[in-house]
Design an enzyme around this catalytic site. Structure first.
Site, PDB file in Angstrom:
ATOM      1  CE  LYS A  58      33.205  12.793  25.769  1.00  0.00           C
ATOM      2  NZ  LYS A  58      33.025  13.383  24.426  1.00  0.00           N
ATOM      3  N   GLY A 122      12.482  18.773   8.028  1.00  0.00           N
ATOM      4  CA  GLY A 122      11.829  20.078   7.894  1.00  0.00           C
ATOM      5  C   GLY A 122      12.533  20.890   6.820  1.00  0.00           C
ATOM      6  CB  VAL A 200      38.050  17.501  20.547  1.00  0.00           C
ATOM      7  CG1 VAL A 200      37.278  16.953  21.722  1.00  0.00           C
ATOM      8  CG2 VAL A 200      38.600  18.876  20.853  1.00  0.00           C
ATOM      9  CD  GLU A 220      46.763  17.723  13.353  1.00  0.00           C
ATOM     10  OE1 GLU A 220      45.818  17.128  13.891  1.00  0.00           O
ATOM     11  OE2 GLU A 220      46.623  18.688  12.573  1.00  0.00           O
ATOM     12  CB  VAL A 254      46.731  12.366   4.597  1.00  0.00           C
ATOM     13  CG1 VAL A 254      46.064  11.063   4.171  1.00  0.00           C
ATOM     14  CG2 VAL A 254      47.141  12.279   6.057  1.00  0.00           C
ATOM     15  CB  SER A 286      38.787  12.848  13.431  1.00  0.00           C
ATOM     16  OG  SER A 286      38.327  13.799  14.322  1.00  0.00           O
ATOM     17  NE  ARG A 289      30.414  17.184  13.610  1.00  0.00           N
ATOM     18  CZ  ARG A 289      29.885  15.988  13.299  1.00  0.00           C
ATOM     19  NH1 ARG A 289      30.652  14.923  13.193  1.00  0.00           N
ATOM     20  NH2 ARG A 289      28.585  15.863  13.125  1.00  0.00           N
ATOM     21  CG  ASP A 329      27.982  21.553  15.748  1.00  0.00           C
ATOM     22  OD1 ASP A 329      28.271  22.213  16.764  1.00  0.00           O
ATOM     23  OD2 ASP A 329      28.282  20.356  15.604  1.00  0.00           O
ATOM     24  CG  HIS A 461      42.879  18.211  52.674  1.00  0.00           C
ATOM     25  ND1 HIS A 461      43.888  18.247  51.742  1.00  0.00           N
ATOM     26  CD2 HIS A 461      43.185  17.254  53.580  1.00  0.00           C
ATOM     27  CE1 HIS A 461      44.804  17.352  52.077  1.00  0.00           C
ATOM     28  NE2 HIS A 461      44.408  16.735  53.192  1.00  0.00           N
TER      29      HIS A 461
HETATM   30  P1  FAD Z   1      23.336  18.269  16.103  1.00  0.00           P
HETATM   31  O1  FAD Z   1      23.598  17.723  17.436  1.00  0.00           O
HETATM   32  O2  FAD Z   1      24.122  17.855  14.962  1.00  0.00           O
HETATM   33  O3  FAD Z   1      21.794  18.131  15.830  1.00  0.00           O
HETATM   34  C1  FAD Z   1      21.216  18.470  14.616  1.00  0.00           C
HETATM   35  C2  FAD Z   1      19.923  17.694  14.465  1.00  0.00           C
HETATM   36  O4  FAD Z   1      19.183  18.253  13.402  1.00  0.00           O
HETATM   37  C3  FAD Z   1      20.137  16.226  14.101  1.00  0.00           C
HETATM   38  O5  FAD Z   1      19.295  15.416  14.890  1.00  0.00           O
HETATM   39  C4  FAD Z   1      19.720  16.146  12.638  1.00  0.00           C
HETATM   40  O6  FAD Z   1      19.188  14.897  12.280  1.00  0.00           O
HETATM   41  C5  FAD Z   1      18.638  17.210  12.608  1.00  0.00           C
HETATM   42  N1  FAD Z   1      18.385  17.784  11.283  1.00  0.00           N
HETATM   43  C6  FAD Z   1      19.272  18.314  10.419  1.00  0.00           C
HETATM   44  N2  FAD Z   1      18.632  18.827   9.349  1.00  0.00           N
HETATM   45  C7  FAD Z   1      17.311  18.591   9.547  1.00  0.00           C
HETATM   46  C8  FAD Z   1      16.143  18.902   8.816  1.00  0.00           C
HETATM   47  N3  FAD Z   1      16.191  19.566   7.669  1.00  0.00           N
HETATM   48  N4  FAD Z   1      14.949  18.513   9.322  1.00  0.00           N
HETATM   49  C9  FAD Z   1      14.880  17.838  10.502  1.00  0.00           C
HETATM   50  N5  FAD Z   1      15.945  17.540  11.253  1.00  0.00           N
HETATM   51  C10 FAD Z   1      17.143  17.920  10.769  1.00  0.00           C
HETATM   52  N6  FAD Z   1      30.608  18.588  22.072  1.00  0.00           N
HETATM   53  C11 FAD Z   1      30.771  18.854  23.374  1.00  0.00           C
HETATM   54  O7  FAD Z   1      30.421  19.949  23.814  1.00  0.00           O
HETATM   55  N7  FAD Z   1      31.315  17.931  24.227  1.00  0.00           N
HETATM   56  C12 FAD Z   1      31.724  16.720  23.801  1.00  0.00           C
HETATM   57  O8  FAD Z   1      32.202  15.909  24.586  1.00  0.00           O
HETATM   58  C13 FAD Z   1      31.563  16.413  22.430  1.00  0.00           C
HETATM   59  N8  FAD Z   1      31.941  15.208  21.978  1.00  0.00           N
HETATM   60  C14 FAD Z   1      31.739  14.920  20.662  1.00  0.00           C
HETATM   61  C15 FAD Z   1      32.143  13.676  20.213  1.00  0.00           C
HETATM   62  C16 FAD Z   1      31.975  13.343  18.890  1.00  0.00           C
HETATM   63  C17 FAD Z   1      32.404  11.980  18.410  1.00  0.00           C
HETATM   64  C18 FAD Z   1      31.341  14.283  18.003  1.00  0.00           C
HETATM   65  C19 FAD Z   1      31.109  13.944  16.555  1.00  0.00           C
HETATM   66  C20 FAD Z   1      30.945  15.522  18.447  1.00  0.00           C
HETATM   67  C21 FAD Z   1      31.147  15.856  19.779  1.00  0.00           C
HETATM   68  N9  FAD Z   1      30.781  17.105  20.272  1.00  0.00           N
HETATM   69  C22 FAD Z   1      30.981  17.396  21.583  1.00  0.00           C
HETATM   70  C23 FAD Z   1      30.164  18.123  19.411  1.00  0.00           C
HETATM   71  C24 FAD Z   1      28.629  18.146  19.578  1.00  0.00           C
HETATM   72  O9  FAD Z   1      28.131  16.867  19.276  1.00  0.00           O
HETATM   73  C25 FAD Z   1      28.014  19.190  18.677  1.00  0.00           C
HETATM   74  O10 FAD Z   1      28.624  20.436  18.912  1.00  0.00           O
HETATM   75  C26 FAD Z   1      26.523  19.311  18.961  1.00  0.00           C
HETATM   76  O11 FAD Z   1      25.866  18.093  18.724  1.00  0.00           O
HETATM   77  C27 FAD Z   1      25.894  20.397  18.095  1.00  0.00           C
HETATM   78  O12 FAD Z   1      24.540  20.488  18.388  1.00  0.00           O
HETATM   79  P2  FAD Z   1      23.496  20.991  17.305  1.00  0.00           P
HETATM   80  O13 FAD Z   1      22.168  20.989  17.984  1.00  0.00           O
HETATM   81  O14 FAD Z   1      23.971  22.241  16.692  1.00  0.00           O
HETATM   82  O15 FAD Z   1      23.531  19.909  16.131  1.00  0.00           O
END
Ligand code: FAD
Length: 482
Positions: A58, A122, A200, A220, A254, A286, A289, A329, A461
């Site tokens: 962003k 962890g 996205v 695509e 592709v 892209s 994931r 995720d 408005h």
């Molecule tokens: P993550 O954010 O992936 O966090 C996981 C964390 O766990 C990381 O810090 C990683 O290092 C840590 N980790 C993993 N395994 C271990 C371990 N064994 N020990 C210690 N640490 C560990 N979503 C939106 O809602 N809006 C948006 O605008 C948006 N834009 C995006 C743009 C891009 C370019 C990308 C790639 C993603 C975007 N997303 C967006 C998606 C969003 O980033 C993810 O859905 C979100 O980050 C998921 O959160 P999470 O906490 O599940 O995982």
């Protein structure tokens, strides 16, 4: 003796850090382990979202939009500029500052809420030892950071996120073949940019570099553009993107990606079966994931994963192991930061014996392109497929005074409501500030509002939100301004 906690969260992204804060607020002795490092090796809390996802994308979208406005729209306002240039290094520096502010903000929140933070990886060691109560067995977790230690927790919340999926035979080098990570730090504007996947993330990244001057071609695999988006909205968006100069090829396969003297050559087959080659300086891949459990050592405790590598959870985010939960995720459902956060809060509250709940029907989606695309609820094609009787109402931004004043009249707001009860079933927006406008629809749907409810609410408005009201009026064919 190892340190013991009521709750240990593994992962410090939006799922993990929010789970840790909410657990601590509820009175649990809480730890959060996260391994992300910045370029100096220091902790960088916030996960993908903060470091290489939502936030930096962003920041760059904002910078590149300013550039595009300065180059193409300021003149309409009588503002003249000469020697317009983009300093990419400065733009990337600003983005890094925004990221750091967010990293530091989370560290501050941990201190404020008394969450113990461990910087490192962890992983499960084993279940146990017994906590003595006979109910919560507890788990031993190894933290491998600057030092190594083992800590124990009664409840474990897994929020280890996801990683980008690579094209077979074309690993990310982050120099030329880029994931979202490399796409957010290209050092100078590439003349030509290929984009495999028009989801996205791909569209947002493509928008940034197109606005700065790259010639962007999207390949695509699906035959339709933005298949998850309401058809009418997706068509409108596609029209706008093509007008901006984005080249979009749908239904392609592709093939090989080869390095050339000038960059990359991407072989692909068109929907009609023609063999073609795209020559580009850089390629952003892209194509989705993959849930991340690397390093978690799930086998040590028998944690169940599905065939995609996602941690298997039930509707309440419980895994197959007692007192082990997973959010974000790394589990089923949309890969969105706010979905991760909602699950995180719900899990912490369930651990506290409360009734946390996530309503997946009202999770909003946003694509921060220009025009922005945002929606909540069902699309028209989904309602048709389900055989649900519905009414539709649309209102174009072209007929909205604020949009005209902004100089951005692309797109529309669309309401879908039940044919009998008038309950709102979906709201779809393509146009200016769709990301902000969608909140009203989310609130309305969460309260099971009818289109008539929105149509009868006083909207300021001139505001873009009047288009929302008018689209609600359009469901009953009684718009006032169109
Ligand atoms: P993550 O954010 O992936 O966090 C996981 C964390 O766990 C990381 O810090 C990683 O290092 C840590 N980790 C993993 N395994 C271990 C371990 N064994 N020990 C210690 N640490 C560990 N979503 C939106 O809602 N809006 C948006 O605008 C948006 N834009 C995006 C743009 C891009 C370019 C990308 C790639 C993603 C975007 N997303 C967006 C998606 C969003 O980033 C993810 O859905 C979100 O980050 C998921 O959160 P999470 O906490 O599940 O995982």
């Amino acid at each position: 003796m190892s340190k013991s906690f009521d709750v240990i969260v593994i992962g410090g992204g939006p799922g993990g850090y929010v789970a840790a804060i909410r657990a601590a607020q509820l009175g649990f002795n809480t730890a959060c382990i996260d391994e992300w490092k910045n370029e100096k090796g220091a902790p960088a809390l916030g996960g993908t979202c903060t470091n290489i996802g939502c936030i930096p994308s962003k920041a760059l979208l904002q910078s590149s939009e300013h550039f595009e406005h300065a180059g193409h729209h300021f003149a309409d306002h009588g503002i003249g500029l000469s020697d317009l240039r983009i300093d990419v290094a400065k733009m990337l520096g600003r983005k890094n500052t925004v990221v750091k502010q967010n990293n530091d903000g989370i560290l501050y929140l941990f201190k404020k809420n008394k969450v113990t933070f461990f910087h490192g990886r962890g992983s499960f060691v084993k279940a146990g030892p017994s906590t003595g109560s006979g109910q919560a067995r507890g788990y031993e977790i190894k933290v491998a950071g600057a030092a190594e230690e083992t800590i124990t927790g009664k409840h474990i919340i897994l929020a280890t996120g996801s990683n980008p999926r690579a094209l077979p035979g074309a690993a990310f080098d982050e120099e030329n073949i880029l994931s979202n990570d490399g796409a957010l730090r290209i050092p100078s504007v590439p003349k030509t940019l290929g984009l495999v996947g028009s989801g996205v993330i791909g569209l947002e990244m493509g928008s940034v570099w197109r606005r700065l001057g790259s010639e962007v071609t999207v390949l695509e695999a699906l035959p339709t553009f933005l298949g998850a988006v309401d058809d009418q909205i997706a068509k409108e968006a596609q029209k706008a993107f093509v007008k901006q100069g984005l080249k979009i090829e749908l239904g392609v396969t592709v093939g090989e990606v080869r390095s050339t003297k000038k960059g990359l050559s991407v072989a692909y087959t068109t929907a009609k079966g023609e063999a073609k080659t795209l020559e580009v300086d850089k390629l952003i891949v892209s194509i989705g994931r993959v849930p991340n459990t690397i390093g978690l050592n799930p086998d040590a405790v028998g944690l169940k994963l599905d065939e995609r590598g996602a941690i298997v959870v039930d509707d309440d985010c419980k895994t197959n192991l007692p007192n082990v939960w997973a959010v974000g995720d790394v589990v089923r459902g949309p890969m969105l930061a706010h979905k991760a956060e909602e699950e995180a809060v719900a899990v912490a509250e369930r651990i506290a014996g409360q009734h946390g709940h996530v309503n997946f029907n009202t999770v909003p989606w946003v694509i921060y392109t220009s025009p922005e695309i945002a929606w909540v609820g069902q699309t028209e094609q989904q309602l048709k497929a389900a055989g649900r009787a519905y009414k539709a109402g649309t209102f174009p931004f072209m007929a909205n005074g604020r949009a005209r004043a902004l100089g951005d009249t692309t797109g529309m707001v669309k309401f879908l409501a039940d044919a009998k009860t008038d309950e709102i079933l979906g709201v779809h927006i393509v146009g200016p500030y769709a990301s902000e406008l969608i909140s009203e629809a989310v609130v309305a749907m969460e309260f099971k509002a009818s289109a008539e409810d929105i149509a009868r609410i006083c909207h300021a408005h001139p505001s873009l939100s009047e288009a929302t009201k008018e689209a609600a009026l359009a469901v009953d064919k009684r718009t006032l301004n169109f």
